[in-house]
Motif scaffolding. Sequence first.
Motif, short mmCIF file in Angstrom:
data_model
loop_
_atom_site.label_atom_id
_atom_site.label_comp_id
_atom_site.label_asym_id
_atom_site.label_seq_id
_atom_site.Cartn_x
_atom_site.Cartn_y
_atom_site.Cartn_z
N PRO A 70 0.74 -1.17 -0.12
CA PRO A 70 -0.07 -0.02 -0.01
C PRO A 70 0.88 1.38 -0.13
O PRO A 70 2.23 1.22 0.34
CB PRO A 70 -0.74 -0.18 1.22
N ALA A 71 0.27 2.41 -0.35
CA ALA A 71 1.10 3.67 -0.37
C ALA A 71 1.74 3.87 1.09
O ALA A 71 1.27 3.47 2.04
CB ALA A 71 0.00 4.72 -0.71
N ILE A 72 2.95 4.31 0.72
CA ILE A 72 3.75 4.47 1.83
C ILE A 72 4.04 5.83 2.30
O ILE A 72 3.69 6.78 1.69
CB ILE A 72 5.12 3.92 1.66
N ASN A 73 4.54 6.30 3.81
CA ASN A 73 4.68 7.54 4.18
C ASN A 73 6.23 7.60 4.25
O ASN A 73 6.91 6.79 3.70
CB ASN A 73 3.86 7.58 5.45
N SER A 79 18.48 -2.05 5.09
CA SER A 79 19.05 -2.94 5.85
C SER A 79 20.77 -2.61 5.81
O SER A 79 20.96 -1.97 4.81
CB SER A 79 18.97 -4.23 5.26
N PRO A 80 21.52 -2.97 6.68
CA PRO A 80 22.93 -2.68 6.56
C PRO A 80 23.37 -3.17 5.25
O PRO A 80 24.49 -2.47 4.93
CB PRO A 80 23.22 -3.33 7.89
N ASP A 81 22.90 -4.38 4.75
CA ASP A 81 23.59 -5.09 3.71
C ASP A 81 23.07 -4.43 2.28
O ASP A 81 23.38 -5.05 1.40
CB ASP A 81 23.33 -6.67 3.62
N GLY A 82 22.23 -3.41 2.50
CA GLY A 82 21.48 -2.71 1.26
C GLY A 82 20.75 -3.48 0.46
O GLY A 82 20.46 -3.06 -0.52
N GLU A 83 20.21 -4.67 0.81
CA GLU A 83 19.48 -5.51 0.16
C GLU A 83 17.82 -5.38 0.37
O GLU A 83 17.09 -5.84 -0.49
CB GLU A 83 19.80 -6.96 0.22
N THR A 84 17.54 -4.82 1.47
CA THR A 84 15.82 -4.76 1.75
C THR A 84 15.78 -3.21 2.21
O THR A 84 16.56 -2.74 3.00
CB THR A 84 15.70 -5.65 2.88
N VAL A 85 14.76 -2.82 1.90
CA VAL A 85 14.02 -1.60 2.42
C VAL A 85 12.82 -1.95 3.21
O VAL A 85 11.98 -2.58 2.68
CB VAL A 85 13.60 -0.48 1.30
N TYR A 86 12.76 -1.59 4.44
CA TYR A 86 11.69 -1.52 5.47
C TYR A 86 10.73 -0.23 5.25
O TYR A 86 11.27 0.87 5.44
CB TYR A 86 12.18 -1.96 6.71
N VAL A 87 9.36 -0.37 5.09
CA VAL A 87 8.64 0.80 4.92
C VAL A 87 7.55 0.77 5.90
O VAL A 87 7.11 -0.31 6.27
CB VAL A 87 8.17 1.11 3.48
N SER A 88 7.05 2.13 6.23
CA SER A 88 5.73 2.05 6.99
C SER A 88 4.66 2.58 5.83
O SER A 88 4.78 3.33 5.04
CB SER A 88 5.71 3.24 7.78
N ALA A 89 3.60 1.59 5.63
CA ALA A 89 2.54 2.00 4.83
C ALA A 89 1.26 2.54 5.44
O ALA A 89 1.21 2.68 6.72
CB ALA A 89 2.02 0.59 4.12
N GLU A 90 0.33 3.16 4.58
CA GLU A 90 -0.65 4.05 4.99
C GLU A 90 -1.85 3.12 5.62
O GLU A 90 -2.69 3.68 6.05
CB GLU A 90 -1.33 4.77 4.04
N ASP A 91 -1.80 1.55 5.51
CA ASP A 91 -2.43 0.69 6.11
C ASP A 91 -2.21 0.68 7.73
O ASP A 91 -2.69 -0.32 8.32
CB ASP A 91 -2.71 -0.46 5.42
N GLY A 92 -1.00 1.18 8.18
CA GLY A 92 -0.60 1.22 9.59
C GLY A 92 0.24 0.06 9.99
O GLY A 92 0.88 -0.12 10.83
#
Length: 288
Positions: A70-73, A79-92
């Motif tokens: 879902p749309a993110i804020n 991640s330290p290894d640059g392989e993953t992005v963790y996001v907060s989505a507008e669904d909470g």
Amino acid sequence: MRTLRPGQRAELYVVDVATTERRLVHESSTLLFEAPNWTGDWLVVNGNGNLYRIPVDGGDLEQLDLGGVPAINNDHVLSPDGETVYVSAEDGHLYAVPLAGGSPRRVSNDRGPEFHHYLHGISPDGRTLAYIGLENRADGNRITNVYAIPAAGGDDVQVTDDEYADDGSEYGPDGRWIYFNSERASTTPGHAQLFRIAGDELEQLTFDERVNWFPHPAPDGSMIAYVSFPPGTLGHPEDIDDVRVRLLPTEGGSPRDLATLFGGQGTMNVPSWSPDSSRLAYVAYPLD
């Protein structure tokens, strides 16, 4: 989603922390982008519910595939290894998205529709996320506390348990302290200062008349960058004059101004340090 006002621009800068010399990386009068995060030779920003990356030396924004999240804020970490992005989505909820492409994974637990997760930090080993949990209570109060959760998914750990306004939780490079801003040291509404917590230990880091948000410890542990609002500011609003990006020695001392700008919300919500701790990225929102 936030949009630019008529005559307004979003300007992405990289500034040298030793010399205060800054360089314009990208600007736009059509897309309001926010919250630069640094990974290798790339900067990652959000805008219009999406994520984009751009070379640190400049170029065009390249939209990243979030795999149907879902749309993110503007609360995202890498991640330290640059392989993953963790996001907060507008669904909470919080999601893990492979940067090379692939299916996203929901990290956060279902704590009910009145509970929202706002991500701010990741531990140096990449195993734990620090987030702010916002609970909309039946009595109309909005309570925020610091939480941690395994990046792979698992049980939440509540780090603070009070009714103070807490935000901006982020791990230090030693993985022990979590840095955050809070109104717990003042009876004046909105008067946030910087703190850090490790278990039962709690330390206040700033003690001035300004409103201080979003502490970002440098990777080498030497200093903390943060966004400082004028006295009397409530929350972390957008389009404020005399917003300052400041540096504070981690072991104590006086802060110094790195930049003064028109902005606030979106200027530096997430970890914005270069890997070698020599530069910072931030966004200004000037109006013609």
